[in-house]
Each structure stands twice: as C-alpha cells, then as structure tokens.
Motif scaffolding. Structure first.
Motif, PDB file in Angstrom:
ATOM      1  N   PRO A  55     -11.346 -79.478  47.098  1.00  0.00           N
ATOM      2  CA  PRO A  55     -10.814 -78.993  48.369  1.00  0.00           C
ATOM      3  C   PRO A  55     -11.709 -77.935  49.015  1.00  0.00           C
ATOM      4  N   MET A 136     -14.546 -76.990  36.337  1.00  0.00           N
ATOM      5  CA  MET A 136     -13.998 -75.915  37.158  1.00  0.00           C
ATOM      6  C   MET A 136     -12.477 -75.870  37.104  1.00  0.00           C
ATOM      7  N   ALA A 161       0.909 -78.993  44.147  1.00  0.00           N
ATOM      8  CA  ALA A 161      -0.206 -79.934  43.922  1.00  0.00           C
ATOM      9  C   ALA A 161      -0.279 -80.234  42.419  1.00  0.00           C
ATOM     10  N   LYS A 207       7.487 -84.986  49.558  1.00  0.00           N
ATOM     11  CA  LYS A 207       7.408 -85.924  50.694  1.00  0.00           C
ATOM     12  C   LYS A 207       8.758 -86.589  50.952  1.00  0.00           C
ATOM     13  N   CYS A 251      -3.942 -69.545  44.179  1.00  0.00           N
ATOM     14  CA  CYS A 251      -5.136 -70.316  43.814  1.00  0.00           C
ATOM     15  C   CYS A 251      -5.712 -71.033  45.022  1.00  0.00           C
ATOM     16  N   GLY A 252      -4.855 -71.581  45.874  1.00  0.00           N
ATOM     17  CA  GLY A 252      -5.346 -72.345  47.018  1.00  0.00           C
ATOM     18  C   GLY A 252      -4.293 -72.498  48.089  1.00  0.00           C
ATOM     19  N   ILE A 254      -4.275 -75.464  50.371  1.00  0.00           N
ATOM     20  CA  ILE A 254      -4.911 -76.687  50.881  1.00  0.00           C
ATOM     21  C   ILE A 254      -4.269 -77.214  52.162  1.00  0.00           C
ATOM     22  N   ILE A 283     -10.571 -66.204  42.689  1.00  0.00           N
ATOM     23  CA  ILE A 283     -11.603 -67.234  42.814  1.00  0.00           C
ATOM     24  C   ILE A 283     -12.244 -67.378  41.436  1.00  0.00           C
ATOM     25  N   ILE A 284     -12.363 -68.599  40.984  1.00  0.00           N
ATOM     26  CA  ILE A 284     -12.806 -68.839  39.609  1.00  0.00           C
ATOM     27  C   ILE A 284     -14.192 -68.247  39.329  1.00  0.00           C
ATOM     28  N   LEU A 327      -8.501 -85.938  49.791  1.00  0.00           N
ATOM     29  CA  LEU A 327      -7.870 -84.809  49.091  1.00  0.00           C
ATOM     30  C   LEU A 327      -6.805 -84.144  49.957  1.00  0.00           C
ATOM     31  N   TYR A 328      -7.026 -84.135  51.266  1.00  0.00           N
ATOM     32  CA  TYR A 328      -6.163 -83.365  52.174  1.00  0.00           C
ATOM     33  C   TYR A 328      -4.932 -84.161  52.626  1.00  0.00           C
TER      34      TYR A 328
HETATM   35  N1  LIG Z   1      -9.196 -70.233  43.498  1.00  0.00           N
HETATM   36  C1  LIG Z   1     -10.077 -71.034  42.916  1.00  0.00           C
HETATM   37  O1  LIG Z   1     -11.083 -70.592  42.343  1.00  0.00           O
HETATM   38  C2  LIG Z   1      -9.840 -72.511  42.968  1.00  0.00           C
HETATM   39  C3  LIG Z   1     -10.567 -73.402  42.147  1.00  0.00           C
HETATM   40  C4  LIG Z   1     -10.257 -74.770  42.201  1.00  0.00           C
HETATM   41  C5  LIG Z   1      -9.270 -75.225  43.073  1.00  0.00           C
HETATM   42  N2  LIG Z   1      -8.618 -74.333  43.859  1.00  0.00           N
HETATM   43  C6  LIG Z   1      -7.543 -74.744  44.773  1.00  0.00           C
HETATM   44  O2  LIG Z   1      -6.540 -75.393  44.006  1.00  0.00           O
HETATM   45  C7  LIG Z   1      -5.900 -76.393  44.799  1.00  0.00           C
HETATM   46  C8  LIG Z   1      -5.967 -77.726  44.062  1.00  0.00           C
HETATM   47  O3  LIG Z   1      -7.326 -78.091  43.880  1.00  0.00           O
HETATM   48  P1  LIG Z   1      -7.706 -79.366  43.013  1.00  0.00           P
HETATM   49  O4  LIG Z   1      -9.180 -79.390  42.938  1.00  0.00           O
HETATM   50  O5  LIG Z   1      -6.930 -79.377  41.768  1.00  0.00           O
HETATM   51  O6  LIG Z   1      -7.252 -80.561  43.970  1.00  0.00           O
HETATM   52  P2  LIG Z   1      -6.163 -81.675  43.676  1.00  0.00           P
HETATM   53  O7  LIG Z   1      -4.872 -80.976  43.389  1.00  0.00           O
HETATM   54  O8  LIG Z   1      -6.694 -82.612  42.669  1.00  0.00           O
HETATM   55  O9  LIG Z   1      -6.105 -82.420  45.065  1.00  0.00           O
HETATM   56  C9  LIG Z   1      -5.518 -81.817  46.161  1.00  0.00           C
HETATM   57  C10 LIG Z   1      -4.016 -82.158  46.225  1.00  0.00           C
HETATM   58  O10 LIG Z   1      -3.390 -81.270  47.114  1.00  0.00           O
HETATM   59  C11 LIG Z   1      -2.215 -81.868  47.599  1.00  0.00           C
HETATM   60  N3  LIG Z   1      -2.118 -81.654  49.050  1.00  0.00           N
HETATM   61  C12 LIG Z   1      -3.071 -81.912  49.979  1.00  0.00           C
HETATM   62  N4  LIG Z   1      -2.623 -81.583  51.209  1.00  0.00           N
HETATM   63  C13 LIG Z   1      -1.363 -81.130  51.034  1.00  0.00           C
HETATM   64  C14 LIG Z   1      -0.364 -80.636  51.925  1.00  0.00           C
HETATM   65  N5  LIG Z   1      -0.584 -80.552  53.256  1.00  0.00           N
HETATM   66  N6  LIG Z   1       0.818 -80.247  51.406  1.00  0.00           N
HETATM   67  C15 LIG Z   1       1.052 -80.329  50.074  1.00  0.00           C
HETATM   68  N7  LIG Z   1       0.157 -80.786  49.181  1.00  0.00           N
HETATM   69  C16 LIG Z   1      -1.041 -81.174  49.660  1.00  0.00           C
HETATM   70  C17 LIG Z   1      -2.326 -83.366  47.315  1.00  0.00           C
HETATM   71  O11 LIG Z   1      -1.399 -83.670  46.277  1.00  0.00           O
HETATM   72  P3  LIG Z   1       0.020 -84.396  46.624  1.00  0.00           P
HETATM   73  O12 LIG Z   1      -0.261 -85.854  46.674  1.00  0.00           O
HETATM   74  O13 LIG Z   1       0.880 -83.972  45.506  1.00  0.00           O
HETATM   75  O14 LIG Z   1       0.400 -83.878  47.960  1.00  0.00           O
HETATM   76  C18 LIG Z   1      -3.740 -83.535  46.792  1.00  0.00           C
HETATM   77  O15 LIG Z   1      -3.832 -84.546  45.825  1.00  0.00           O
HETATM   78  C19 LIG Z   1      -6.602 -76.377  46.151  1.00  0.00           C
HETATM   79  O16 LIG Z   1      -5.881 -75.548  47.022  1.00  0.00           O
HETATM   80  C20 LIG Z   1      -7.952 -75.744  45.828  1.00  0.00           C
HETATM   81  O17 LIG Z   1      -8.536 -75.131  46.939  1.00  0.00           O
HETATM   82  C21 LIG Z   1      -8.891 -72.998  43.821  1.00  0.00           C
END
Ligand SMILES: NC(=O)c1ccc[n+]([C@@H]2O[C@H](COP(=O)([O-])OP(=O)(O)OC[C@H]3O[C@@H](n4cnc5c(N)ncnc54)[C@H](OP(=O)(O)O)[C@@H]3O)[C@@H](O)[C@H]2O)c1
Length: 346
Positions: A55, A136, A161, A207, A251-252, A254, A283-284, A327-328
């Motif tokens: 993301p 990550m 998520a 949903k 964490c995020g 999205i 942030i990781i 992803l979004y």
């Molecule tokens: N802080 C950090 O260092 C760090 C590191 C890694 C990731 N992150 C954050 O962690 C989150 C998940 O990352 P990931 O890599 O594991 O991705 P992921 O969960 O594998 O993929 C993103 C998921 O977010 C959900 N999503 C997307 N748009 C949405 C919306 N409008 N409302 C609700 N759900 C939504 C979808 O799942 P559904 O089908 O269930 O909706 C999608 O499959 C993200 O916000 C990312 O930025 C942060």
C-alpha cells in the motif's frame, strides 16, 4: 567471490512519469526497456525474482508529507525486492546469493547493496514466504502489536484489513498471546479464512455488515486494542468502542491513500482524553535494528504450526501496476507479490 562476468545487458523498469491524482492511472508509470551500464567496482547485479506490492507504494508516488522522500518524476519506481546476484564486483557478495530490501520495480538492478540485506532462507520456507511474510509485513505486525498494542491474555483485539499481509499475522500473534481476536475484512471468503484457517475468534464483513453493530454484539464490554490499518468509518466505529486505557497501534490508513484531500480526524479527542487512550503511529523502518528479534519468533511460530501466512503471487512485471491498484479495493487475498522470474524458487 567477485567476478567480471556481467550476464544481463538490459532490463525492464517501471518509471514514475506523473504523480497520480486519485487512483493510479495508465501513463502515471511507464514500463521501459533500457540498457544496463557495466558494473563498477563495489557494485553487483541483482536479477529480481519477487517484488512486494505494498500500500505504501502509492504514498511514495505522492509529494505530500511522507516518511521517505517521494520518488522523483522520471525515476525508477521504488519497491521492496528479492533477487539473486548474477554478477558481482563487490567483495563479499557472490553469484547465487539472495538479497532483499529496497530496490526498484524492475527485473534487474545494479546496486552497491545499500538498503539490501542478505536473505538466508529459513529451513522449509519458500522464497515467496520468507520474503513475503518475513520481509516487512511480519515484523510490522510483530512490533506494532507487541510494542505498541502490548496485548495481555484475555483482552479483546480488533484488527482491520485482517486477511492481508500484516493483518493475518497480527491476529495470529494476538491468539498466541491469549487475546480474543476479532478481524474486520471485506467479503465472506476472507472472513471465513481468518476464522476457519487462522483461528481468529470472529470476523466482521465490513462490506456486508454494520461494523459498529457487530462489534457491540461480539464485544459488549468494548475493545482493548485496535490494530488500525484502514482509517475512515471502520476506524471510527472501533475507536468509539475502545475501553479505558485502550491502545491503538496506528499502522496504516489505506482507505485514504488515493484521496486527493486527506480526511480530517472527526473530533474524537474528548474520548481519547476521557478513556486515557494511547494512539501511536509507527513506521517499521524505526525497528530495523530489532528485526532479528521478530524473525526469530515469527520463524519459530511458523515451525510450531502456530503461524500461517498466505501469499498472493501474480506473475509478470508488465501487470505490476494493475496489481498494485487492486490493493486499494481488496483485490488481493494475502501478501501481494509479483513473481518476476519463472525460476524464482530455483
Ligand atoms: N506502518 C508501517 O510501517 C506499515 C508497514 C506495512 C504495512 N502498513 C500498512 O498496513 C496496512 C496493510 O498493509 P498490507 O501490506 O498488509 O496490505 P494488505 O492488507 O495485504 O492489502 C490491503 C488490504 O486493505 C484492505 N482495504 C483496501 N482499501 C480498503 C478500504 N477502503 N476500506 C477497508 N479496507 C480496505 C483490503 O482488504 P479487504 O478486502 O479486507 O477490504 C486490502 O486487501 C496498510 O494500511 C499499509 O499501509 C504499514
């Protein structure tokens, strides 16, 4: 062992041509074929095997305030990669070794190794699992939940998520630590997966269900930890149900990454005060020095069968941007990776 043999003379690379407005559109990035220069002393050539689609890639395309500088216009798109060394003029780096870390959305890169680390595959794990789950997202889940969420046995943990890369690991660590875990995910298939295959206690299909009403039914006494990954209405529904001294690792967000104007926090500060909530963004990258701690525990839990991870692997560099966009909207199911080379596991 250093060698002079350069085995690739050109590569395909996605370059950022325009900053996206809203979702990424055709022409924002272009896939280009270009010649690779000769290796200089201290450099090596990495054949990229897998690319992690995250993301945060969308954040890196924007020039709004971020945690890293944005990718410059015309530059190769930044991405996390895993690849095999095919030629090296860097002492200590030998052909055949696998490196992973910060790279570019391409099928090859010449590097001095900055931002990359040697990846030794833990016994029994494929490269897709080791890179996808441990690269990550696993450490993100680990430090975010354990350091910031500070789970205690018997507490109620909510993760949004929940079937994705980070979420699936958060929920299972929560179970290992004795929490009652409620996952929020989009659609019945993802909800079934987190309960039936990963052992979460309950799932909410945002949903098709009212998140607040379902939380009231599943956790009538409230929520102790909200591992937040989505933002917007889902976050508001969970925050409103956090108990006194509740914690929220942020964490995020999205749901807002494609927004043209960032959404405002809708006035819940009184609640943060009255209930003495802790909300901490993280942030990781800040935990890189402690990675070995996370990897040791995550690999141990995998070996004991307590931690399962699902990778969503797509073939081909040419459709990487299309896959990234999915992803979004929840088009991925598990940690999203692009397999760049058919011999990636070779
Ligand atoms: N802080 C950090 O260092 C760090 C590191 C890694 C990731 N992150 C954050 O962690 C989150 C998940 O990352 P990931 O890599 O594991 O991705 P992921 O969960 O594998 O993929 C993103 C998921 O977010 C959900 N999503 C997307 N748009 C949405 C919306 N409008 N409302 C609700 N759900 C939504 C979808 O799942 P559904 O089908 O269930 O909706 C999608 O499959 C993200 O916000 C990312 O930025 C942060």
């Amino acid at each position: 062992m250093a060698t002079d043999a350069v085995t690739a003379t050109e590569r395909q690379v996605w370059r950022l041509r325009r900053r996206p407005v809203g979702e990424i559109r055709d022409g924002d990035l272009t896939l280009e074929r270009e010649a690779l220069p000769e290796l200089a002393d201290g450099q090596f050539l990495l054949k990229i095997l897998y690319i992690s689609l995250d993301p945060t890639n969308r954040i890196w395309m924007s020039d709004a305030e971020g945690y890293m500088p944005p990718v410059g216009l015309g530059e190769p798109m930044r991405a996390l990669v895993a690849g095999r060394v095919v030629a090296s003029r860097k002492p200590g780096v030998a052909e055949g070794q696998i490196y992973s870390g910060l790279g570019v959305l391409a099928d090859a890169m010449i590097t001095d190794g900055q931002g990359l680390n040697r990846l030794d595959l833990p016994k029994g794990l494929s490269l897709a699992t080791a890179f996808g789950a441990l690269g990550m997202v696993g450490p993100t889940a680990y430090f975010g939940l354990l350091d910031i969420g500070r789970p205690k046995a018997g507490e109620t943990l909510v993760v949004s998520a929940a079937s994705g890369g980070v979420g699936q690991v958060v929920g299972q660590i929560g179970k290992i630590k004795g929490c009652r875990v409620i996952g929020i995910a989009g659609g019945p298939e993802k909800c079934r997966y987190i309960v039936d295959e990963l052992g979460f206690d309950a799932a909410i299909d945002y949903k098709n269900e009212d998140v607040g009403a379902r939380l009231d039914a599943l956790a009538p006494d409230g929520v102790d930890i909200n591992f937040e990954q989505v933002g917007g209405a889902i976050m508001q529904a969970v925050v409103a149900r956090l108990r006194r001294f509740g914690r929220m690792p942020l964490c995020g967000l999205i749901s807002g990454y494609n927004d043209v104007e960032p959404a405002d926090w809708p006035g819940k500060w009184g609640l943060v005060l009255m209930r003495r909530l802790t909300i901490q963004g993280f942030i990781i990258l800040d935990y890189v020095d402690r990675y070995p701690e996370a990897i040791r525990d995550l690999v141990g839990w995998m070996a004991e069968g307590k931690l399962k991870t699902r990778q969503d692997v797509r073939d081909g560099l040419d459709r990487a941007v299309e896959h990234l966009n999915s992803l979004y909207t929840g088009g991925n199911f598990g940690k999203l990776l692009v397999r760049v080379s058919p011999d990636a596991e070779g």
